[in-house]
Scaffold this motif. Structure first.
Motif, PDB file in Angstrom:
ATOM      1  N   PHE A 204      10.439  11.256   3.828  1.00  0.00           N
ATOM      2  CA  PHE A 204       9.861  12.593   3.973  1.00  0.00           C
ATOM      3  C   PHE A 204      10.940  13.658   4.045  1.00  0.00           C
ATOM      4  CE2 PHE A 204      10.531  10.737   8.107  1.00  0.00           C
ATOM      5  CZ  PHE A 204      10.968  11.752   8.939  1.00  0.00           C
ATOM      6  N   ARG A 205      10.513  14.875   3.725  1.00  0.00           N
ATOM      7  CA  ARG A 205      11.321  16.054   3.972  1.00  0.00           C
ATOM      8  C   ARG A 205      10.731  16.769   5.177  1.00  0.00           C
ATOM      9  NH1 ARG A 205      10.217  16.230  -1.512  1.00  0.00           N
ATOM     10  NH2 ARG A 205      11.963  15.634  -2.857  1.00  0.00           N
ATOM     11  N   HIS A 206      11.574  17.459   5.918  1.00  0.00           N
ATOM     12  CA  HIS A 206      11.117  18.152   7.121  1.00  0.00           C
ATOM     13  C   HIS A 206      11.269  19.648   6.908  1.00  0.00           C
ATOM     14  CE1 HIS A 206      11.027  19.433  11.383  1.00  0.00           C
ATOM     15  NE2 HIS A 206      10.267  18.375  11.528  1.00  0.00           N
ATOM     16  N   PRO A 207      10.316  20.447   7.412  1.00  0.00           N
ATOM     17  CA  PRO A 207      10.424  21.902   7.215  1.00  0.00           C
ATOM     18  C   PRO A 207      11.748  22.474   7.682  1.00  0.00           C
ATOM     19  CG  PRO A 207       8.270  21.338   8.086  1.00  0.00           C
ATOM     20  CD  PRO A 207       9.064  20.078   8.095  1.00  0.00           C
ATOM     21  N   ALA A 208      12.323  21.877   8.739  1.00  0.00           N
ATOM     22  CA  ALA A 208      13.601  22.386   9.241  1.00  0.00           C
ATOM     23  C   ALA A 208      14.772  21.947   8.379  1.00  0.00           C
ATOM     24  CB  ALA A 208      13.817  21.916  10.680  1.00  0.00           C
ATOM     25  N   GLY A 209      14.512  20.991   7.475  1.00  0.00           N
ATOM     26  CA  GLY A 209      15.568  20.493   6.610  1.00  0.00           C
ATOM     27  C   GLY A 209      16.384  19.419   7.283  1.00  0.00           C
ATOM     28  N   ALA A 210      17.013  18.578   6.482  1.00  0.00           N
ATOM     29  CA  ALA A 210      17.905  17.556   7.015  1.00  0.00           C
ATOM     30  C   ALA A 210      19.276  18.158   7.258  1.00  0.00           C
ATOM     31  CB  ALA A 210      18.003  16.385   6.031  1.00  0.00           C
ATOM     32  N   GLY A 211      20.039  17.490   8.063  1.00  0.00           N
ATOM     33  CA  GLY A 211      21.396  17.955   8.316  1.00  0.00           C
ATOM     34  C   GLY A 211      21.568  18.421   9.735  1.00  0.00           C
ATOM     35  N   GLY A 212      22.593  17.938  10.396  1.00  0.00           N
ATOM     36  CA  GLY A 212      22.882  18.359  11.756  1.00  0.00           C
ATOM     37  C   GLY A 212      22.013  17.711  12.799  1.00  0.00           C
ATOM     38  N   HIS A 213      21.092  16.806  12.408  1.00  0.00           N
ATOM     39  CA  HIS A 213      20.170  16.213  13.366  1.00  0.00           C
ATOM     40  C   HIS A 213      20.511  14.766  13.700  1.00  0.00           C
ATOM     41  CE1 HIS A 213      17.789  19.732  12.578  1.00  0.00           C
ATOM     42  NE2 HIS A 213      17.600  19.395  11.324  1.00  0.00           N
TER      43      HIS A 213
ATOM     44  N   ARG B 135       6.236  13.951   1.345  1.00  0.00           N
ATOM     45  CA  ARG B 135       6.165  12.738   2.164  1.00  0.00           C
ATOM     46  C   ARG B 135       5.577  11.586   1.357  1.00  0.00           C
ATOM     47  NH1 ARG B 135       2.219  16.012   6.203  1.00  0.00           N
ATOM     48  NH2 ARG B 135       0.521  16.371   4.752  1.00  0.00           N
ATOM     49  N   ALA B 136       6.066  10.400   1.685  1.00  0.00           N
ATOM     50  CA  ALA B 136       5.586   9.178   1.053  1.00  0.00           C
ATOM     51  C   ALA B 136       5.570   8.080   2.103  1.00  0.00           C
ATOM     52  CB  ALA B 136       6.500   8.781  -0.104  1.00  0.00           C
ATOM     53  N   ALA B 137       4.584   7.196   2.004  1.00  0.00           N
ATOM     54  CA  ALA B 137       4.446   6.105   2.966  1.00  0.00           C
ATOM     55  C   ALA B 137       4.113   4.824   2.226  1.00  0.00           C
ATOM     56  CB  ALA B 137       3.357   6.427   3.991  1.00  0.00           C
TER      57      ALA B 137
ATOM     58  N   LEU C 101      15.070  10.238  -4.796  1.00  0.00           N
ATOM     59  CA  LEU C 101      14.385  10.908  -3.684  1.00  0.00           C
ATOM     60  C   LEU C 101      13.319  11.865  -4.208  1.00  0.00           C
ATOM     61  CD1 LEU C 101      14.174  11.387  -0.635  1.00  0.00           C
ATOM     62  CD2 LEU C 101      15.934  13.154  -0.875  1.00  0.00           C
ATOM     63  N   ARG C 102      13.643  12.594  -5.277  1.00  0.00           N
ATOM     64  CA  ARG C 102      12.652  13.509  -5.845  1.00  0.00           C
ATOM     65  C   ARG C 102      11.449  12.753  -6.405  1.00  0.00           C
ATOM     66  NH1 ARG C 102      17.317  16.509  -7.353  1.00  0.00           N
ATOM     67  NH2 ARG C 102      17.549  15.325  -9.283  1.00  0.00           N
ATOM     68  N   GLN C 103      11.692  11.585  -6.991  1.00  0.00           N
ATOM     69  CA  GLN C 103      10.584  10.807  -7.554  1.00  0.00           C
ATOM     70  C   GLN C 103       9.721  10.179  -6.464  1.00  0.00           C
ATOM     71  OE1 GLN C 103      12.541   8.044 -10.155  1.00  0.00           O
ATOM     72  NE2 GLN C 103      13.318   9.639 -11.506  1.00  0.00           N
ATOM     73  N   LEU C 104      10.361   9.680  -5.419  1.00  0.00           N
ATOM     74  CA  LEU C 104       9.618   8.994  -4.364  1.00  0.00           C
ATOM     75  C   LEU C 104       8.908   9.949  -3.423  1.00  0.00           C
ATOM     76  CD1 LEU C 104      12.102   6.138  -3.348  1.00  0.00           C
ATOM     77  CD2 LEU C 104       9.951   5.900  -4.600  1.00  0.00           C
ATOM     78  N   VAL C 105       9.473  11.139  -3.237  1.00  0.00           N
ATOM     79  CA  VAL C 105       8.893  12.116  -2.314  1.00  0.00           C
ATOM     80  C   VAL C 105       8.554  13.367  -3.112  1.00  0.00           C
ATOM     81  CG1 VAL C 105       9.182  13.338  -0.130  1.00  0.00           C
ATOM     82  CG2 VAL C 105      10.375  11.175  -0.505  1.00  0.00           C
ATOM     83  N   PRO C 106       7.333  13.468  -3.635  1.00  0.00           N
ATOM     84  CA  PRO C 106       6.966  14.582  -4.522  1.00  0.00           C
ATOM     85  C   PRO C 106       7.100  15.936  -3.830  1.00  0.00           C
ATOM     86  CG  PRO C 106       5.289  12.847  -4.542  1.00  0.00           C
ATOM     87  CD  PRO C 106       6.208  12.539  -3.417  1.00  0.00           C
TER      88      PRO C 106
ATOM     89  N   LEU D  70       0.849  -1.188   0.000  1.00  0.00           N
ATOM     90  CA  LEU D  70       0.000   0.000   0.000  1.00  0.00           C
ATOM     91  C   LEU D  70       0.881   1.233   0.000  1.00  0.00           C
ATOM     92  CD1 LEU D  70      -2.781  -0.919   2.603  1.00  0.00           C
ATOM     93  CD2 LEU D  70      -2.606  -1.513   0.176  1.00  0.00           C
ATOM     94  N   GLY D  71       0.576   2.180  -0.889  1.00  0.00           N
ATOM     95  CA  GLY D  71       1.386   3.383  -0.997  1.00  0.00           C
ATOM     96  C   GLY D  71       0.556   4.641  -0.879  1.00  0.00           C
ATOM     97  N   HIS D  72       1.161   5.690  -0.353  1.00  0.00           N
ATOM     98  CA  HIS D  72       0.493   6.983  -0.197  1.00  0.00           C
ATOM     99  C   HIS D  72       1.517   8.072  -0.467  1.00  0.00           C
ATOM    100  CE1 HIS D  72      -2.091  10.130   1.467  1.00  0.00           C
ATOM    101  NE2 HIS D  72      -1.058  10.526   2.186  1.00  0.00           N
ATOM    102  N   LEU D  73       1.233   8.965  -1.421  1.00  0.00           N
ATOM    103  CA  LEU D  73       2.110  10.081  -1.739  1.00  0.00           C
ATOM    104  C   LEU D  73       1.420  11.388  -1.407  1.00  0.00           C
ATOM    105  CD1 LEU D  73       3.613   9.123  -5.236  1.00  0.00           C
ATOM    106  CD2 LEU D  73       4.507   8.606  -2.964  1.00  0.00           C
TER     107      LEU D  73
END
Length: 406
Positions: free
Chosen positions: A221-230, A202-204, A351-356, A195-198
């Motif tokens: 998923f992408r996060h509003p704060a952005g990746a990096g440093g976490h 975010r994608a699940a 990543l761009r294809q999987l997470v619109p 089962l997929g959800h876009l």
């Protein structure tokens, strides 16, 4: 006396390397911080092309195919409409592709190597001292030992890389996304379907594991704060679940139900989708293999296939060089540069294809995927081969026979 090689990491690259080292007359030892072989957790991984050929030459392809995931339908959720159904793309484009749960592959590799390889579970390396005759390795609990060579096969957050080459921040390049995986009771009654959800950023995906008794969820998923440093923060279970709720808390579909299981999951994994980029993976008597040296990004760049190929190539080059690590490491890096570069290019695109990134992309991506599945099989395979741009066999991956050489 055969050369001794300590391999840090009993995931995928480490056991593959150990297998081929023992075949070539080396004495491998694998140290792993986990208390034993991991039997739960992780997402499905892909083997294809030359990585499948490595597994075949190890005599493990029948076991791997027997354990492959048996999911033949992808169902994308659509609001107020029936799900969009399609066959899995990989089944259409090649007969050499095998999808298998990561933990199942690890178990198969361990079983194939445990008789010829010393495994030390529940232990970690704390210090590395190189000298003229070898490498002295200090452990957290066990006595220090000497080896001829040391290989870091300990993943994206490699301790060997940190001790020998420097801090992770020097080499990690975040692609702007996160990955989360966890298991839960199969209360949705999933069988052979995914089962997929876009949605925007975010994608699940969720599917059955363990003969249908449990299911597993994969979140990208992408996060509003952005990746990096976490990355260090994500060692805290509370931070991991907060990150998931921030990213998916307002989503519909089955996500509220799935997220309710994340808190109590004993195999919850959350990490940034990051690449490791290094000018060299070798220093003295130490080298890196798999994600430790050249992660293309978890779940997006074919890291498992690279790990399998890297383990084979490193052992092959050591055998060709008669154990001369200077020559072997140079040949290993020469051979692996091109496939690593390809994986590095693929990661951001995947990543761009999987997470619109837009609502339009979230709506149209499943339709484009289904359109591809409706092509004649020959046309689909031709397009896929052109996209991969690689028709080499495993015999081409040697410093004595580079692509294009006679």
């Amino acid at each position: 006396m055969s050369p001794t090689v300590l391999i840090s990491g009993a995931g995928i690259a480490g056991p593959v390397l150990a297998y081929w080292l023992s075949r070539h007359g080396f004495t491998p030892t694998v140290v792993e911080r986990a208390p034993g072989v991991r039997h739960t957790g992780g997402h499905a991984v892909d083997l294809g092309g030359v990585s499948t050929e490595v597994i075949e030459r190890m005599g493990l392809l029948p076991a791997v195919r027997a354990a492959r995931v048996r999911r033949d339908t992808l169902l994308f959720h659509r609001a107020d409409r029936p799900p969009l159904a399609m066959p899995r793309l990989s089944d259409l484009v090649t007969d050499r592709h095998v999808e298998i749960q990561r933990d199942d592959l690890i178990a198969i590799l361990h079983e194939a190597t445990r008789e010829q390889t010393e495994y030390v579970f529940g232990e970690t390396i704390t210090a590395v001292h190189e000298h003229d005759d070898g490498v002295t390795v200090t452990f957290a609990d066990a006595p220090a030992r000497d080896f001829d060579l040391l290989v870091g096969a300990d993943g994206l957050h490699s301790g060997v890389r940190r001790m020998v080459f420097g801090p992770e921040q020097r080499f990690r390049h975040d692609l702007g996304g996160y990955l989360a995986v966890f298991s839960y009771p199969n209360e949705l009654g999933l069988d052979r379907q995914i089962l997929g959800h876009l949605d925007v950023d975010r994608a699940a995906f969720t599917y059955a594991v363990d003969d249908g008794a449990r299911a597993r969820t994969l979140l990208l998923f992408r996060h509003p704060a952005g990746a990096g440093g976490h990355t260090d923060d994500l060692r805290d279970p509370g931070q991991r679940t907060r990150l998931l709720r921030d990213a998916f808390g307002e989503s519909g579909w089955h996500l509220p139900r799935l997220l309710a299981h994340a808190d109590g999951a004993d195999d919850l994994y959350v990490d940034s989708i990051s690449q490791i980029r290094m000018d060299t993976w070798s220093r003295g008597r130490v080298t890196l293999v798999g994600d430790a040296g050249y992660s293309p990004g978890p779940a997006v760049g074919g890291g498992t296939a690279l790990a399998v190929l890297g383990g084979y190539v490193l052992a092959h080059e050591l055998a060709l060089a008669g154990g001369d690590h200077h020559t072997a490491f140079r040949g290993y890096e020469q051979v692996m540069r091109e496939p690593v570069a390809r994986g590095r290019r693929v990661g951001p695109d995947t990543l761009r294809q999987l997470v619109p990134g837009t609502r339009f992309a979230a709506r149209t991506t499943p339709h484009l995927m289904r359109l591809f599945t409706r092509l004649p099989r020959r046309a689909a395979r031709t397009l896929a081969a052109l996209q991969r741009g690689d028709t080499r066999t495993l015999d081409d991956f040697s410093s004595t026979k580079q692509p294009g050489s006679s």
